[in-house]
Design a protein around this motif. Structure first.
Motif, short mmCIF file in Angstrom:
data_model
loop_
_atom_site.label_atom_id
_atom_site.label_comp_id
_atom_site.label_asym_id
_atom_site.label_seq_id
_atom_site.Cartn_x
_atom_site.Cartn_y
_atom_site.Cartn_z
N THR A 136 0.84 -1.20 0.00
CA THR A 136 0.00 0.00 0.00
C THR A 136 0.87 1.26 0.00
OG1 THR A 136 -0.04 0.15 2.42
CG2 THR A 136 -1.74 -1.21 1.37
N ALA A 137 0.23 2.39 -0.27
CA ALA A 137 0.93 3.67 -0.19
C ALA A 137 1.43 3.90 1.23
CB ALA A 137 0.01 4.79 -0.64
N GLU A 138 0.67 3.46 2.22
CA GLU A 138 1.10 3.61 3.61
C GLU A 138 2.37 2.82 3.88
OE1 GLU A 138 1.15 5.08 7.45
OE2 GLU A 138 0.07 5.74 5.68
N ASP A 139 2.46 1.62 3.32
CA ASP A 139 3.70 0.84 3.43
C ASP A 139 4.87 1.63 2.85
OD1 ASP A 139 2.32 -1.28 4.53
OD2 ASP A 139 2.22 -2.44 2.67
N ARG B 50 5.20 4.80 2.63
CA ARG B 50 5.52 5.95 3.48
C ARG B 50 6.27 5.56 4.76
NH1 ARG B 50 -0.01 7.01 2.40
NH2 ARG B 50 -0.26 8.52 0.71
N THR B 51 6.06 4.33 5.22
CA THR B 51 6.56 3.97 6.55
C THR B 51 7.70 2.96 6.54
OG1 THR B 51 4.83 2.26 6.73
CG2 THR B 51 4.34 4.45 7.63
N ASP C 187 -2.16 2.74 -8.83
CA ASP C 187 -1.70 2.44 -7.47
C ASP C 187 -0.19 2.29 -7.42
OD1 ASP C 187 -4.25 2.50 -6.51
OD2 ASP C 187 -4.50 0.32 -6.40
N GLU D 145 1.65 5.57 -7.73
CA GLU D 145 1.61 6.31 -6.47
C GLU D 145 2.67 5.80 -5.50
OE1 GLU D 145 -1.49 7.42 -2.81
OE2 GLU D 145 -1.95 5.77 -4.19
N MET D 146 2.76 4.48 -5.36
CA MET D 146 3.74 3.90 -4.43
C MET D 146 5.17 4.18 -4.87
SD MET D 146 2.01 0.30 -3.19
CE MET D 146 0.88 -0.07 -4.52
N ILE E 117 6.11 7.79 -4.10
CA ILE E 117 6.40 7.97 -2.68
C ILE E 117 7.79 7.45 -2.36
CG2 ILE E 117 5.77 7.22 -0.35
CD1 ILE E 117 2.83 7.14 -1.38
#
Length: 325
Positions: free
Chosen positions: A156-159, A161-162, A183, A186-187, A190
Motif C-alpha cells: 500500500t501507499a502507507e507501506d 511511506r513507513t 496504485d 503512487e507507491m 512515494i
C-alpha cells in the motif's frame, strides 16, 4: 382474440475493450499443458492453477491434466510436472530435481524477467522492495527467489511511506506484473521521493498485457453506464480491471466468471455497456456474455482499441519440436 406483439427489446450500445482476454504468457502456459498431453499422454501434473480461470482449468482436467498445490501430491513416475504461469519459488524446482521429476517451467517470461532483476539486485547487495499483493502466487514466487530477509513487500501507499530500510541509499524495487498502474505509480513516487537513489527496473515490470487492458478500460469506462469484466475472483489483473473502470467513472463495474453470474436486476435500466476480459479469460466466455445480453437487449456492438498486440512467447524448451535434437 389477437395476441399483442412482443415489446421490442431495449437497445444497448456495447463497447468491447481491445485488447482483452488471453495474453501471450497465458497462451504459452495453456499450450504447454496441451502439448505435454499430446506428447506424453495423461496424466500431466500441474502445480497450482496453470492460469487463474476455472473454465480453462476444468477444460484441461477433462483432457487429462491433474492439478496439485504441492509436489508431494505427485506420485512417483515419469509423468511431466508443469509449473504455472505465475512462477514458483526456487525451492520448487529444487525439490522436483531431488525427486528426478520431469519438470517443465511454464512461468511467463515477463515474470521470469522480474525474478532475474531481483537476483541481480541481490548480488549487488541491494535491499529489494517488491510492490505487490501478499499471498499472490507471483509474489510468493518472486520472494522465493532469494533468502527470506532479502525482499520487503510493499502492498500500500502507507507501506511506502513507513518502510524503514536497512540502508536508504542501497535500495532497488521490482513489482508484480499484474498491478494497478495508478496504485503502483503512487507507491513508486512515494518511494522515489523518500529514497532518490533507489534503483528502478530497466523496463517497467507491469506487463504489456496488464497495461494495455487497463488503458482500454480507462477509454471505455467514462462512456458507459456499466462495465462487465470477465475473469476469476483470484485473478489479480481481472480485479484491477474492475477497479480501473470504477475509478474512471463507471457507475456500475462488476467482475463475473460466467454469464450465469450476472445479477440482471442491476442492469435493467442501462443503455450502454463496456465489456472486457482479464488476461486469463478465454474469448468464448466474452461471447457467452454477449449472447446473454442479446437475449434481453438489441445490441449495437463496436470495439474500442487502446493498443495492438503481437507478442508471442515460444513453448518451454522441453516441449518444442526440436527438443529431442
Amino acid at each position: 382474440m389477437q395476441t399483442a406483439a412482443p415489446s421490442p427489446k431495449p437497445r444497448l450500445r456495447v463497447l468491447l475493450c481491445a485488447p482483452r482476454g488471453f495474453c501471450a504468457g497465458v497462451v504459452r502456459a495453456i499450450d504447454a499443458v496441451e502439448q505435454a498431453l499430446a506428447l506424453y499422454g495423461p496424466p500431466v501434473y500441474v502445480r497450482h492453477e496453470i492460469v487463474h480461470n476455472k473454465y480453462v482449468v476444468e477444460g484441461l482436467k477433462r483432457k487429462g491434466a491433474v492439478f496439485v498445490e504441492e509436489l508431494d501430491e505427485v506420485p512417483e513416475g515419469p509423468a511431466p510436472v508443469i509449473f504455472s504461469a505465475h512462477g514458483v519459488p526456487k525451492s520448487v524446482p529444487e525439490a522436483a530435481a531431488s525427486r528426478n521429476m520431469f519438470a517443465i517451467d511454464a512461468t511467463c517470461p515477463l515474470v521470469t524477467k522480474v525474478h532475474r532483476e531481483a537476483q541481480v539486485h541481490h548480488r549487488k547487495g541491494r535491499e529489494i522492495l517488491l510492490i505487490g499483493h501478499a499471498r499472490h502466487p507471483e509474489v510468493i514466487g518472486t520472494m522465493g527467489q532469494l533468502p527470506d530477509d532479502a525482499v520487503t513487500l510493499i502492498e500500500t501507499a502507507e507501506d511506502a511511506r513507513t518502510i524503514v530500510p536497512r540502508d536508504p541509499d542501497n535500495l532497488a524495487y521490482v513489482t508484480q506484473t499484474t498491478l494497478s498502474l495508478d496504485d503502483t505509480a503512487e507507491m513508486v513516487n512515494i518511494l522515489r521521493a523518500r529514497f532518490p537513489n533507489m534503483a528502478a527496473p530497466h523496463k517497467e515490470d507491469i506487463c504489456y498485457a496488464t497495461t494495455n487492458r487497463q488503458d482500454a478500460v480507462k477509454k471505455v469506462a467514462p462512456q458507459v453506464d456499466a462495465m462487465v469484466v470477465v475473469g476469476a475472483p483470484n485473478s489479480s489483473n481481472s480485479l484491477r480491471l474492475r477497479e480501473a473502470a470504477e475509478r474512471a467513472g463507471c457507475a456500475l463495474s462488476v467482475l463475473v466468471q460466467r454469464a450465469t453470474d450476472i445479477d440482471w436486476e442491476r442492469f435493467g435500466t442501462i443503455t450502454s455497456l463496456g465489456v472486457t476480459a482479464g488476461a486469463s479469460a478465454p474469448e468464448v466466455l466474452v461471447e457467452e456474455l454477449l449472447d446473454a445480453f442479446a437475449e434481453r437487449f438489441e445490441l449495437d456492438v463496436r470495439s474500442v482499441t487502446a493498443a495492438e498486440e503481437d507478442v508471442f512467447f515460444p513453448l518451454p524448451r522441453a516441449l518444442r519440436p526440436d527438443a529431442a535434437e
